[in-house]
Design an enzyme around this catalytic site. Structure first.
Site, PDB file in Angstrom:
ATOM      1  N   ARG A  91      83.650 -43.119  52.384  1.00 25.20           N
ATOM      2  CA  ARG A  91      82.716 -44.203  52.689  1.00 25.20           C
ATOM      3  C   ARG A  91      83.297 -45.029  53.840  1.00 25.20           C
ATOM      4  NH1 ARG A  91      81.734 -49.909  49.996  1.00 25.20           N
ATOM      5  NH2 ARG A  91      80.060 -50.532  51.387  1.00 25.20           N
ATOM      6  N   HIS A 107      78.580 -53.787  57.472  1.00 20.16           N
ATOM      7  CA  HIS A 107      79.621 -54.336  56.585  1.00 20.16           C
ATOM      8  C   HIS A 107      80.119 -55.625  57.251  1.00 20.16           C
ATOM      9  CE1 HIS A 107      82.550 -53.152  53.197  1.00 20.16           C
ATOM     10  NE2 HIS A 107      82.952 -54.354  53.588  1.00 20.16           N
ATOM     11  N   GLU A 118      77.104 -55.633  50.199  1.00 17.90           N
ATOM     12  CA  GLU A 118      77.246 -56.922  49.520  1.00 17.90           C
ATOM     13  C   GLU A 118      76.570 -58.106  50.198  1.00 17.90           C
ATOM     14  OE1 GLU A 118      81.381 -57.700  48.882  1.00 17.90           O
ATOM     15  OE2 GLU A 118      81.660 -55.967  47.620  1.00 17.90           O
ATOM     16  N   ASN A 153      79.655 -52.377  43.840  1.00 17.19           N
ATOM     17  CA  ASN A 153      81.048 -52.784  44.048  1.00 17.19           C
ATOM     18  C   ASN A 153      81.435 -53.676  42.891  1.00 17.19           C
ATOM     19  OD1 ASN A 153      80.883 -51.489  46.471  1.00 17.19           O
ATOM     20  ND2 ASN A 153      81.116 -53.318  47.747  1.00 17.19           N
ATOM     21  N   TYR A 165      84.907 -55.284  40.756  1.00 16.11           N
ATOM     22  CA  TYR A 165      86.356 -55.451  40.682  1.00 16.11           C
ATOM     23  C   TYR A 165      86.819 -56.135  39.398  1.00 16.11           C
ATOM     24  CZ  TYR A 165      86.720 -54.292  45.655  1.00 16.11           C
ATOM     25  OH  TYR A 165      86.674 -53.647  46.864  1.00 16.11           O
ATOM     26  N   GLU A 180      82.866 -49.412  45.433  1.00 20.52           N
ATOM     27  CA  GLU A 180      84.161 -50.091  45.589  1.00 20.52           C
ATOM     28  C   GLU A 180      84.681 -50.502  44.218  1.00 20.52           C
ATOM     29  OE1 GLU A 180      84.552 -53.436  48.284  1.00 20.52           O
ATOM     30  OE2 GLU A 180      83.275 -52.429  49.765  1.00 20.52           O
TER      31      GLU A 180
HETATM   32  C1  PNW Z   1      84.589 -56.499  48.935  1.00 23.54           C
HETATM   33  N1  PNW Z   1      83.948 -61.187  44.573  1.00 23.54           N
HETATM   34  O1  PNW Z   1      84.317 -57.858  48.943  1.00 23.54           O
HETATM   35  C2  PNW Z   1      84.313 -56.026  50.340  1.00 23.54           C
HETATM   36  O2  PNW Z   1      83.217 -55.151  50.410  1.00 23.54           O
HETATM   37  C3  PNW Z   1      85.491 -55.439  51.058  1.00 23.54           C
HETATM   38  O3  PNW Z   1      85.280 -55.482  52.433  1.00 23.54           O
HETATM   39  C4  PNW Z   1      86.740 -56.162  50.639  1.00 23.54           C
HETATM   40  O4  PNW Z   1      87.855 -55.809  51.381  1.00 23.54           O
HETATM   41  C5  PNW Z   1      86.941 -55.886  49.169  1.00 23.54           C
HETATM   42  O5  PNW Z   1      85.853 -56.341  48.411  1.00 23.54           O
HETATM   43  C6  PNW Z   1      88.208 -56.482  48.601  1.00 23.54           C
HETATM   44  O6  PNW Z   1      88.149 -57.866  48.719  1.00 23.54           O
HETATM   45  C7  PNW Z   1      84.251 -58.627  47.811  1.00 23.54           C
HETATM   46  O7  PNW Z   1      84.374 -62.334  44.692  1.00 23.54           O
HETATM   47  C8  PNW Z   1      84.679 -59.919  47.915  1.00 23.54           C
HETATM   48  O8  PNW Z   1      83.455 -60.802  43.504  1.00 23.54           O
HETATM   49  C9  PNW Z   1      84.574 -60.766  46.857  1.00 23.54           C
HETATM   50  C10 PNW Z   1      84.027 -60.317  45.661  1.00 23.54           C
HETATM   51  C11 PNW Z   1      83.601 -59.014  45.536  1.00 23.54           C
HETATM   52  C12 PNW Z   1      83.717 -58.174  46.628  1.00 23.54           C
END
Ligand code: PNW
Length: 498
Positions: A100, A146, A192, A333, A335, A402
Site C-alpha cells: 500500500r 494521503h 483518514e 486503519n 491502532y 493500517e
Molecule cells: C495514521 N488516531 O494516522 C496515518 O494514516 C499514517 O500516516 C500515520 O503515520 C500512522 O497513522 C501512524 O501515526 C493516524 O489518533 C493518526 O487515532 C492518528 C490516529 C489514527 C491514525
C-alpha cells in the site's frame, strides 16, 4: 471415521489450549492477503526535485517548523524517491502479497490542476514502482490522497473548504486511473479524512493547521471529501472498472470505544463516539447520509448558538444517491482503544467538534503504552470494532489498511512483535469465530518514516532507517523477521493446527 473424529477433537483441544495462552493457533485463510503500507510525504523525500510542486506539508514544515516536535520535515525522509529498488528488496524479502503506497499529487501535477503542467518525471517514478511491483507479483493498493494537497490549491481557493476542489480532485483521480489503472488492483480515494479534516481545520495537528472556524470548517472539509470521493468512485465505475477490473474505496480510521462501565449511558457515549469518528464517513458511504446522532446534535447546538442553519452541511437528495454505495470494501486503519464515559453536554459557547460529541474519553492505566500517546496496546479492540462494522454496515469486505506500534526505533523490538502477534490473533477470532469478512491486512509501516508532527521521534517501521546517514540504510527489526514468518506460514505461533 473414528480416527478423523479423534484428530478433529485433538485439533479443537490444541486450539483451545493455545488460545488459553493468548495467541490463536489457526492459520489465516489461504486467500487472506498480507502486506505493508507507506505514504508519499512520509517516505519519498525529494520534495522539490524533478519538477515536483510544493504541497501543504512542505509548506507547513518549512514555514512553521516549531509545530513539528523535532523541527524536522519530509524534505529527504527515507529518500524513497531514489531508493525504490531498495524498498522493493524489503518487500520481496518479507514476501508480501500487497504494497500500500500513496501518490504525491503535486509530484504528478505540480499546481494540482490538470490543465497546468503535467510532470513527466513524477509519472515515470510511479510507473516504475507499479511496473516492478507487477513483475514481482505484488499487488498495489494505491492511495490517491494521503494528506499532501498541492499548496497552490490551498492558496488559490482554500483547498478542502471550497466546492471547486471536487472537480479538481476528480480530474486528478481520472488522470491517475488513466495512467496507472492497468497496474492497480485497489484504489483508495482518501486516507483518514477524519484525521485530516479534524486536525487540519480544528486542532492544528496536521496541515494546513487552520484553526479559524472550529466546529465549522472540519465539517465543510468532510463534506467536500465525501463528494470528491463519490465523484472518483463513479469515474472509476463508469469509465475504468470494466477494463481495469480493480476495486475502489476509502480508508477510515477509528479507535474502538469501549464503555467505561456497565452503565447504559456509558454505552450510549461509546456508540456516539464511534458515530462521530467512523460513522461520519462510513454512514454516508454505506447508507447515504450522516449518522442521525450527528445531524440531531450538531443541528440542536447550532441553533442554540444562534446559527441560522446547522454547522453540519446538508446533502441534497441527489448527492445522497451519488454517495450511497460508493465502496467495494472498507479500508480500516486501527491502532488502539479508548474508554468512554457519559457526561452532561458541554455548555453552549464557542462551537467545537469536541463539544458536539460531549463524551469523556480516557484510557485504562493497565494498558501498555507506546511512543505515541494515542497508541495503547488493546488487541481485543480490533475484534470488537470489526464486529461493530459488520453489524452496522451490512457485513462489508474489510481490509485492515493500517495497524502498528510506535517506539523509539530499536532493532530488537519485542513490543512491536508482540503487538502484531496479538492484534493478528484478535483478527483471527473475528474471522473464524464471528464471521467478519476481513480479507487483507497491511502493517504500518514498511520502514520508519516522518511521523507528521512527531517528526522522527516516533518510529513505526518493521525496518529501521538510519536518518543520520545520507544513504538512509534500512535494517530489518525483530518484528520484520517475525512478520516474514507469519507471511510464509500464515500462522502466528510456532505450529498451527491445519
Ligand atoms: C495514521 N488516531 O494516522 C496515518 O494514516 C499514517 O500516516 C500515520 O503515520 C500512522 O497513522 C501512524 O501515526 C493516524 O489518533 C493518526 O487515532 C492518528 C490516529 C489514527 C491514525
Amino acid at each position: 471415521m473414528f480416527l478423523s473424529k479423534v484428530l478433529f477433537s485433538l485439533c479443537i483441544l490444541l486450539h483451545l489450549w493455545t488460545t488459553a495462552t493468548g495467541v490463536d493457533n489457526r492459520k489465516f485463510p489461504s486467500n487472506f492477503k498480507f502486506g505493508v503500507a507507506t505514504a508519499a510525504y512520509q517516505i519519498e523525500g525529494a520534495w522539490d526535485e524533478d519538477g515536483k510542486g510544493e504541497n501543504i506539508w512542505d509548506h507547513l514544515t518549512h514555514t512553521t517548523p516549531d509545530l513539528v516536535y523535532d523541527g524536522s520535515n519530509g524534505d529527504i525522509a527515507c529518500d524513497s524517491y531514489h531508493k525504490f529498488d531498495t524498498d522493493l528488496g524489503l518487500l520481496k524479502d518479507l514476501g508480501v502479497d500487497y504494497y500500500r503506497l500513496s501518490l504525491s499529487w503535486s509530484r504528478i501535477l505540480p499546481t494540482g490542476h490538470i490543465d497546468g503542467q503535467i510532470n513527466e518525471a513524477g509519472i515515470a517514478y510511479y510507473e516504475d514502482i507499479l511496473t516492478k511491483l507487477q513483475e514481482n507479483g505484488i499487488e498495489a493498493l494505491v492511495t490517491l490522497y494521503h494528506w499532501d494537497l498541492p499548496q497552490s490549491l490551498q492558496e488559490d481557493f482554500g483547498g478542502w473548504l471550497n466546492e471547486t476542489i471536487v472537480d479538481v480532485y476528480a480530474n486528478y483521480a481520472r488522470l491517475a486511473f488513466d495512467l496507472f489503472g492497468d497496474k492497480v488492483q485497489h484504489w483508495i480515494t482518501f486516507n483518514e479524512p477524519h484525521i485530516f479534516c479534524l486536525d487540519g481545520y480544528e486542532t492544528a495537528g496536521k496541515a494546513p493547521a487552520i484553526t479559524d472556524a472550529p466546529g465549522i470548517d472540519l465539517y465543510t472539509c468532510a463534506h467536500m471529501v465525501l463528494k470528491s470521493h463519490a465523484r472518483a468512485y463513479h469515474i472509476y465505475d463508469n469509465e475504468y472498472r470494466e477494463t481495469q477490473k480493480g476495486k475502489i474505496s476509502i480508508v477510515l480510521n477509528t479507535n474502538w470505544f469501549e464503555p467505561g462501565s456497565d452503565d447504559e449511558k456509558d454505552s450510549e457515549a461509546a456508540e456516539r463516539h464511534l458515530q462521530f469518528f467512523f460513522g461520519w464517513f462510513a454512514n454516508p458511504i454505506v447508507h447515504g447520509n450522516y449518522p442521525q446522532v450527528m445531524i440531531d446534535r450538531i443541528g440542536e447546538r447550532s441553533e442554540k448558538e444562534g446559527f441560522n442553519k446547522s454547522r453540519l452541511p446538508e446533502f441534497t437528495s441527489q448527492e445522497i444517491e451519488d454517495i450511497k454505495g460508493t465502496y467495494d470494501f472498507i479500508g480500516l486503519n486501527h491502532y488502539s482503544t479508548s474508554l468512554t464515559q457519559w457526561i452532561e453536554d458541554n455548555e453552549i459557547g464557542e462551537p467545537s467538534s469536541l463539544n458536539d460529541i460531549s463524551v469523556k474519553v480516557y484510557d485504562d492505566d493497565s494498558w501498555e503504552s507506546s511512543s505515541s500517546d494515542w497508541i495503547k496496546v488493546v488487541p481485543w479492540g480490533l475484534r470488537k470494532l470489526t464486529n461493530w462494522i459488520k453489524d452496522n454496515y451490512n457485513n462489508p469486505e474489510i481490509i485492515i489498511t493500517e495497524n502498528g506500534f510506535s517506539d523509539t526505533g530499536e532493532i530488537d523490538d519485542p513490543r512491536r512483535l508482540n503487538y502484531y502477534r496479538e492484534y493478528l490473533s484478535s483478527l483471527l477470532e473475528a474471522i473464524y469465530d464471528d464471521g467478519v469478512n476481513v480479507t487483507g491486512y497491511t502493517a504500518w509501516s514498511l520502514i520508519d518514516n516522518f511521523e507528521w508532527l512527531q517528526g522522527y521521534s516516533a518510529k513505526l517501521g518493521l525496518h529501521s532507517v538510519n536518518f543520520s546517514d545520507p544513504e538512509r540504510p534500512r535494517t530489518p527489526k525483530s518484528s520484520a523477521k517475525y512478520y516474514k514468518t507469519v507471511l510464509a506460514t500464515r500462522c502466528l505461533v510456532d505450529e498451527c493446527i491445519e
